[in-house]
Design a protein around this motif. Structure first.
Motif, mmCIF file in Angstrom:
data_model
loop_
_atom_site.group_PDB
_atom_site.id
_atom_site.type_symbol
_atom_site.label_atom_id
_atom_site.label_comp_id
_atom_site.label_asym_id
_atom_site.label_seq_id
_atom_site.Cartn_x
_atom_site.Cartn_y
_atom_site.Cartn_z
ATOM 1 N N GLN A 144 0.844 -1.191 0.000
ATOM 2 C CA GLN A 144 0.000 0.000 0.000
ATOM 3 C C GLN A 144 0.881 1.243 0.000
ATOM 4 O O GLN A 144 1.761 1.403 0.841
ATOM 5 C CB GLN A 144 -0.914 0.017 1.222
ATOM 6 C CG GLN A 144 -2.016 -1.014 1.186
ATOM 7 C CD GLN A 144 -3.087 -0.725 2.226
ATOM 8 O OE1 GLN A 144 -3.373 0.433 2.555
ATOM 9 N NE2 GLN A 144 -3.696 -1.795 2.746
ATOM 10 N N ARG A 145 0.579 2.139 -0.953
ATOM 11 C CA ARG A 145 1.310 3.399 -1.047
ATOM 12 C C ARG A 145 0.447 4.574 -0.608
ATOM 13 O O ARG A 145 0.890 5.722 -0.624
ATOM 14 C CB ARG A 145 1.774 3.598 -2.491
ATOM 15 C CG ARG A 145 2.672 2.485 -2.999
ATOM 16 C CD ARG A 145 2.969 2.581 -4.482
ATOM 17 N NE ARG A 145 1.748 2.540 -5.296
ATOM 18 C CZ ARG A 145 1.726 2.210 -6.597
ATOM 19 N NH1 ARG A 145 2.858 1.882 -7.200
ATOM 20 N NH2 ARG A 145 0.599 2.204 -7.266
ATOM 21 N N GLY A 146 -0.778 4.293 -0.228
ATOM 22 C CA GLY A 146 -1.733 5.307 0.204
ATOM 23 C C GLY A 146 -3.108 4.676 0.229
ATOM 24 O O GLY A 146 -3.266 3.473 -0.051
ATOM 25 N N ASP A 171 7.734 4.958 0.040
ATOM 26 C CA ASP A 171 6.312 5.262 -0.110
ATOM 27 C C ASP A 171 5.454 4.322 0.741
ATOM 28 O O ASP A 171 4.489 4.757 1.380
ATOM 29 C CB ASP A 171 5.882 5.221 -1.576
ATOM 30 C CG ASP A 171 6.500 4.084 -2.376
ATOM 31 O OD1 ASP A 171 7.206 3.227 -1.795
ATOM 32 O OD2 ASP A 171 6.283 4.043 -3.607
ATOM 33 N N TRP A 198 3.255 5.608 4.409
ATOM 34 C CA TRP A 198 1.826 5.383 4.617
ATOM 35 C C TRP A 198 1.557 4.539 5.859
ATOM 36 O O TRP A 198 0.569 4.732 6.559
ATOM 37 C CB TRP A 198 1.244 4.735 3.369
ATOM 38 C CG TRP A 198 -0.187 4.291 3.439
ATOM 39 C CD1 TRP A 198 -0.658 3.025 3.271
ATOM 40 C CD2 TRP A 198 -1.342 5.103 3.674
ATOM 41 N NE1 TRP A 198 -2.025 2.985 3.386
ATOM 42 C CE2 TRP A 198 -2.475 4.267 3.640
ATOM 43 C CE3 TRP A 198 -1.534 6.468 3.931
ATOM 44 C CZ2 TRP A 198 -3.775 4.723 3.834
ATOM 45 C CZ3 TRP A 198 -2.828 6.938 4.121
ATOM 46 C CH2 TRP A 198 -3.936 6.072 4.069
ATOM 47 N N GLU A 199 2.449 3.587 6.145
ATOM 48 C CA GLU A 199 2.171 2.604 7.193
ATOM 49 C C GLU A 199 2.720 2.959 8.578
ATOM 50 O O GLU A 199 2.248 2.421 9.570
ATOM 51 C CB GLU A 199 2.753 1.240 6.801
ATOM 52 C CG GLU A 199 4.270 1.179 6.923
ATOM 53 C CD GLU A 199 4.864 -0.175 6.567
ATOM 54 O OE1 GLU A 199 4.102 -1.092 6.222
ATOM 55 O OE2 GLU A 199 6.101 -0.300 6.642
#
Length: 385
Positions: free
Chosen positions: A161-163, A213, A217-218
């Motif tokens: 996940q990048r966003g 990235d 997000w994380e």
């Protein structure tokens, strides 16, 4: 005892008789001397050296470490022992290097004031660069030992996940130039700073690959996870602490003064120079001597709550960065998060790593009598997701 070696080319090499890093080649413990390796099970009759890892030897403790090093130096510098050692010496080009030790646990710290400040300025421009705790304790996180891999292992671009609702291959794949510390003698914490050299066997070069990235997000609120855990590369060589005696320096001044359990008992700053190559071209030269927290302090903090350490535990310094732009140990700093890409001599540019890129990290330091020693190299090539 003279440290001039009878091994051809050794005296002119940074892998001289003052260095003697340990590794594993063709399933056995070896020492590197120049462009050769000495098989220790052959000269010492097996025992802890008849193994495909350094763990048994590392667990034997400082007395055995020093005794073995003195015996190896004698074998490789005294012509009288040449006949006993030479049959067990092979050119480096004729052996296959492996993972030098079995990794038990892996902890990664965040000990460079410059690196932490750079990232703070980048992502929190309206706040103080450092979080309030940073000058009070060595910040770190518990990593994934199962994805610590030997130098030369291809690094597959991670996906994640990048966003919000955005999943795919990382577009911001990065490096982190680090120095790793390998535990030999286990203990139940707390371990005092004064006991650092009684437990830590040596150092190895580390590249803690990072997907910036995915990480961005994380990481709030619990810190690094999938953006870090896909691969951490280590050198095939572990340099014993005794080889670093000439590289030791007091360590950077600290303000405020650390709590008593973090007070330094001995000088364990290290005057080491790193070099980062991207596709064969040097792009950065980070200095280790300016690191804010020293490895004895990292070990003390890591165990102050009673946590145990085991043979094969690896803990790393975090990204090594200096004050100058050309001394930054990650591409997120070198390019200021992509805003100012690195320009290579072939005309290409890099904000972050592309598929097919090869990154190689090396390091050197002062050895006995002012002769430089090498700490090996750690290399990896990016393959597609």
């Amino acid at each position: 005892m003279s440290l001039s070696s009878w091994v051809p080319g050794a005296d002119a090499s940074p892998y001289n008789a003052s260095c003697l890093p340990y590794g594993v080649a063709d399933g056995s413990v070896v020492v590197r001397i120049g462009d050769h390796v000495l098989f220790l099970d052959g000269v010492f009759g097996g025992g802890v050296f008849a193994s495909a890892s350094l763990n048994a030897f590392m667990a034997s403790g400082p007395h055995e470490w020093r005794d073995a090093r003195e015996r190896i130096q004698r074998l490789l510098t005294d012509e009288r022992f040449r006949g006993a050692a030479e049959p067990h010496l092979k050119p480096l080009s004729e052996v296959t290097l492996g993972m030098p030790f079995e990794v038990a646990d892996y902890v990664d710290f965040y000990c460079s004031l410059e690196h932490a400040s750079n990232l703070g300025r980048m992502f929190r421009p309206d706040e103080e660069p450092l979080k309030p705790n940073w000058r009070h304790l060595p910040v770190g996180y518990h990593g994934r030992s199962g994805t610590v891999v030997p130098s030369g292992t291809p690094v597959r671009r991670p996906s994640g996940q990048r966003g919000a609702g955005d999943f795919g291959p990382s577009r911001k794949l990065d490096i982190e130039v680090e120095l790793g510390f390998v535990v030999g003698v286990p203990a139940e914490g707390p371990v005092r700073t004064s006991d650092f050299a009684s437990h830590v066997f040596g150092v190895t070069l580390v590249n803690d690959w990072s997907a910036r990235d995915i990480q961005a997000w994380e990481y709030v609120p619990l810190g690094p996870f999938l953006g870090k855990s896909f691969a951490t590369s280590v050198s095939p060589w572990v340099v014993p602490l005794d080889a670093l005696s000439a590289a030791r320096v007091p360590g950077r001044g600290q303000d405020p003064a650390p709590l008593p359990y973090l007070e330094r008992a001995e000088p364990w700053g290290l005057d080491l120079g790193f070099e980062v190559e991207l596709n064969g071209e040097v792009v950065s030269r980070p200095p280790y001597a300016g690191m804010y927290w020293t490895p004895d302090q990292m070990l003390a903090h890591m165990t102050v709550n009673g946590a145990t350490i085991r043979t094969g535990d690896l803990y790393a310094s975090g990204t090594v960065s200096g004050e100058d732009a050309a001394q930054r140990g990650s591409f997120i700093e070198l390019t200021w998060n992509g805003a100012d890409p690195v320009k290579l001599s072939d005309g290409s540019v890099r904000a972050f790593l592309e598929d097919g890129d090869t990154v190689t990290i090396t390091a050197t330091g002062p050895g006995a009598d002012g002769v430089p020693i090498a700490l090996g190299e750690v290399s990896g090539t990016i393959t597609p997701a």
